[in-house]
Motif scaffolding. Structure first.
Motif, PDB file in Angstrom:
ATOM      1  N   PHE A  16       0.825  -1.208   0.000  1.00  0.00           N
ATOM      2  CA  PHE A  16       0.000   0.000   0.000  1.00  0.00           C
ATOM      3  C   PHE A  16       0.863   1.264   0.000  1.00  0.00           C
ATOM      4  CE2 PHE A  16      -3.457  -2.809   1.759  1.00  0.00           C
ATOM      5  CZ  PHE A  16      -4.245  -2.744   0.615  1.00  0.00           C
ATOM      6  N   ILE A  17       1.981   1.229   0.706  1.00  0.00           N
ATOM      7  CA  ILE A  17       2.903   2.376   0.689  1.00  0.00           C
ATOM      8  C   ILE A  17       3.469   2.559  -0.720  1.00  0.00           C
ATOM      9  CG2 ILE A  17       5.147   3.207   1.514  1.00  0.00           C
ATOM     10  CD1 ILE A  17       4.418   1.939   4.243  1.00  0.00           C
ATOM     11  N   GLY A  18       3.852   1.460  -1.371  1.00  0.00           N
ATOM     12  CA  GLY A  18       4.376   1.523  -2.733  1.00  0.00           C
ATOM     13  C   GLY A  18       3.351   2.011  -3.739  1.00  0.00           C
ATOM     14  N   MET A  19       2.070   1.696  -3.490  1.00  0.00           N
ATOM     15  CA  MET A  19       1.014   2.186  -4.379  1.00  0.00           C
ATOM     16  C   MET A  19       0.804   3.688  -4.193  1.00  0.00           C
ATOM     17  SD  MET A  19      -1.716  -0.967  -3.956  1.00  0.00           S
ATOM     18  CE  MET A  19      -3.098   0.110  -4.066  1.00  0.00           C
ATOM     19  N   TYR A  20       0.906   4.159  -2.976  1.00  0.00           N
ATOM     20  CA  TYR A  20       0.660   5.574  -2.677  1.00  0.00           C
ATOM     21  C   TYR A  20       1.824   6.454  -3.129  1.00  0.00           C
ATOM     22  CZ  TYR A  20      -0.684   9.725  -0.063  1.00  0.00           C
ATOM     23  OH  TYR A  20      -1.027  11.000   0.296  1.00  0.00           O
ATOM     24  N   PHE A  21       3.058   6.016  -2.842  1.00  0.00           N
ATOM     25  CA  PHE A  21       4.255   6.767  -3.238  1.00  0.00           C
ATOM     26  C   PHE A  21       4.851   6.113  -4.478  1.00  0.00           C
ATOM     27  CE2 PHE A  21       4.031   7.411   1.409  1.00  0.00           C
ATOM     28  CZ  PHE A  21       3.920   8.785   1.430  1.00  0.00           C
ATOM     29  N   TYR A  56      13.046  -2.807  -4.698  1.00  0.00           N
ATOM     30  CA  TYR A  56      12.517  -3.769  -3.719  1.00  0.00           C
ATOM     31  C   TYR A  56      11.261  -4.444  -4.266  1.00  0.00           C
ATOM     32  CZ  TYR A  56      10.062  -5.297   0.511  1.00  0.00           C
ATOM     33  OH  TYR A  56       9.367  -6.016   1.445  1.00  0.00           O
ATOM     34  N   PHE A  57      10.365  -3.637  -4.830  1.00  0.00           N
ATOM     35  CA  PHE A  57       9.128  -4.213  -5.347  1.00  0.00           C
ATOM     36  C   PHE A  57       9.372  -5.044  -6.604  1.00  0.00           C
ATOM     37  CE2 PHE A  57       7.368  -0.622  -2.837  1.00  0.00           C
ATOM     38  CZ  PHE A  57       6.680  -1.393  -1.931  1.00  0.00           C
ATOM     39  N   ASP A  58      10.339  -4.646  -7.428  1.00  0.00           N
ATOM     40  CA  ASP A  58      10.697  -5.474  -8.588  1.00  0.00           C
ATOM     41  C   ASP A  58      11.208  -6.834  -8.133  1.00  0.00           C
ATOM     42  OD1 ASP A  58       9.974  -3.502 -10.377  1.00  0.00           O
ATOM     43  OD2 ASP A  58      12.020  -2.724 -10.603  1.00  0.00           O
ATOM     44  N   MET A  59      12.013  -6.842  -7.049  1.00  0.00           N
ATOM     45  CA  MET A  59      12.531  -8.102  -6.512  1.00  0.00           C
ATOM     46  C   MET A  59      11.370  -8.972  -6.013  1.00  0.00           C
ATOM     47  SD  MET A  59      14.919  -8.845  -3.205  1.00  0.00           S
ATOM     48  CE  MET A  59      13.609  -8.293  -2.147  1.00  0.00           C
ATOM     49  N   LEU A  60      10.424  -8.367  -5.276  1.00  0.00           N
ATOM     50  CA  LEU A  60       9.287  -9.139  -4.765  1.00  0.00           C
ATOM     51  C   LEU A  60       8.431  -9.691  -5.897  1.00  0.00           C
ATOM     52  CD1 LEU A  60       8.086  -7.021  -1.701  1.00  0.00           C
ATOM     53  CD2 LEU A  60       9.384  -9.146  -1.687  1.00  0.00           C
ATOM     54  N   MET A  61       8.237  -8.886  -6.945  1.00  0.00           N
ATOM     55  CA  MET A  61       7.445  -9.346  -8.092  1.00  0.00           C
ATOM     56  C   MET A  61       8.143 -10.489  -8.816  1.00  0.00           C
ATOM     57  SD  MET A  61       5.680  -5.952  -9.667  1.00  0.00           S
ATOM     58  CE  MET A  61       6.354  -4.528  -8.849  1.00  0.00           C
ATOM     59  N   GLY A  62       9.470 -10.513  -8.777  1.00  0.00           N
ATOM     60  CA  GLY A  62      10.212 -11.614  -9.382  1.00  0.00           C
ATOM     61  C   GLY A  62      10.175 -12.875  -8.533  1.00  0.00           C
ATOM     62  N   SER A 122      -0.932  -3.501  -6.438  1.00  0.00           N
ATOM     63  CA  SER A 122      -2.361  -3.272  -6.589  1.00  0.00           C
ATOM     64  C   SER A 122      -3.040  -3.797  -5.330  1.00  0.00           C
ATOM     65  CB  SER A 122      -2.907  -3.994  -7.832  1.00  0.00           C
ATOM     66  OG  SER A 122      -2.790  -5.385  -7.664  1.00  0.00           O
ATOM     67  N   VAL A 123      -4.323  -3.515  -5.192  1.00  0.00           N
ATOM     68  CA  VAL A 123      -5.047  -4.000  -4.012  1.00  0.00           C
ATOM     69  C   VAL A 123      -5.091  -5.535  -3.993  1.00  0.00           C
ATOM     70  CG1 VAL A 123      -7.261  -3.996  -2.799  1.00  0.00           C
ATOM     71  CG2 VAL A 123      -6.353  -1.863  -3.737  1.00  0.00           C
ATOM     72  N   PRO A 124      -5.466  -6.195  -5.109  1.00  0.00           N
ATOM     73  CA  PRO A 124      -5.405  -7.663  -5.072  1.00  0.00           C
ATOM     74  C   PRO A 124      -3.975  -8.170  -4.854  1.00  0.00           C
ATOM     75  CG  PRO A 124      -6.668  -6.941  -6.978  1.00  0.00           C
ATOM     76  CD  PRO A 124      -6.056  -5.726  -6.377  1.00  0.00           C
ATOM     77  N   GLY A 125      -2.998  -7.467  -5.441  1.00  0.00           N
ATOM     78  CA  GLY A 125      -1.598  -7.854  -5.267  1.00  0.00           C
ATOM     79  C   GLY A 125      -1.147  -7.752  -3.823  1.00  0.00           C
ATOM     80  N   ALA A 126      -1.702  -6.795  -3.075  1.00  0.00           N
ATOM     81  CA  ALA A 126      -1.360  -6.650  -1.658  1.00  0.00           C
ATOM     82  C   ALA A 126      -1.804  -7.883  -0.882  1.00  0.00           C
ATOM     83  CB  ALA A 126      -2.014  -5.400  -1.090  1.00  0.00           C
ATOM     84  N   PHE A 127      -2.983  -8.394  -1.191  1.00  0.00           N
ATOM     85  CA  PHE A 127      -3.475  -9.573  -0.481  1.00  0.00           C
ATOM     86  C   PHE A 127      -2.789 -10.856  -0.957  1.00  0.00           C
ATOM     87  CE2 PHE A 127      -6.724  -6.389   0.269  1.00  0.00           C
ATOM     88  CZ  PHE A 127      -6.807  -6.466   1.649  1.00  0.00           C
ATOM     89  N   ILE A 128      -2.407 -10.895  -2.233  1.00  0.00           N
ATOM     90  CA  ILE A 128      -1.587 -12.004  -2.722  1.00  0.00           C
ATOM     91  C   ILE A 128      -0.239 -11.977  -2.013  1.00  0.00           C
ATOM     92  CG2 ILE A 128      -0.328 -12.879  -4.743  1.00  0.00           C
ATOM     93  CD1 ILE A 128      -2.762 -11.949  -6.424  1.00  0.00           C
ATOM     94  N   GLY A 129       0.324 -10.774  -1.861  1.00  0.00           N
ATOM     95  CA  GLY A 129       1.582 -10.621  -1.137  1.00  0.00           C
ATOM     96  C   GLY A 129       1.458 -11.030   0.316  1.00  0.00           C
ATOM     97  N   PHE A 130       0.322 -10.722   0.943  1.00  0.00           N
ATOM     98  CA  PHE A 130       0.099 -11.150   2.324  1.00  0.00           C
ATOM     99  C   PHE A 130       0.122 -12.675   2.414  1.00  0.00           C
ATOM    100  CE2 PHE A 130      -2.570 -12.653   5.764  1.00  0.00           C
ATOM    101  CZ  PHE A 130      -1.999 -12.003   6.854  1.00  0.00           C
ATOM    102  N   ALA A 131      -0.553 -13.342   1.469  1.00  0.00           N
ATOM    103  CA  ALA A 131      -0.604 -14.812   1.482  1.00  0.00           C
ATOM    104  C   ALA A 131       0.794 -15.403   1.285  1.00  0.00           C
ATOM    105  CB  ALA A 131      -1.558 -15.320   0.407  1.00  0.00           C
TER     106      ALA A 131
END
Length: 92
Positions: free
Chosen positions: A24-29, A36-42, A50-59
């Motif tokens: 959510f911080i990455g979406m806002y700023f 960091y987010f590119d690494m997580l997406m990889g 995105s909002v669904p991506g935040a919950f996928i990331g939580f899982a």
């Protein structure tokens, strides 16, 4: 002796929550910590800013944190059972 399941749950909730909040911080700023987010997406398929991506990331974060901390607790207990000394006191 550590409770490995409780340690796993704690680690999973902590890492999952960190992924949720940081998304959510990455979406806002926009542009913040893009590497960091590119690494997580990889690392986590389906994760995105995105909002669904935040919950996928939580899982993913929960599963990753649970497994890692559960294994840490299990390994600690195995090593503690084999160790003849705890600090300066001999185990009986």
């Amino acid at each position: 002796m550590l409770n490995a399941k409780a340690l796993g749950m704690s680690g999973g909730l902590l890492w999952g929550s960190c992924m949720l909040v940081s998304t959510f911080i990455g979406m806002y700023f926009v542009g913040y910590a893009s590497g960091y987010f590119d690494m997580l997406m990889g690392m986590y398929p389906g994760y995105e800013l995105s909002v669904p991506g935040a919950f996928i990331g939580f899982a993913y974060g929960f599963a990753d944190g649970f497994i890692g901390m559960f294994l840490l607790g299990w390994l600690y207990n195995r090593c503690d059972a084999k160790c003849p000394f705890v600090g300066s006191k001999k185990k009986k």
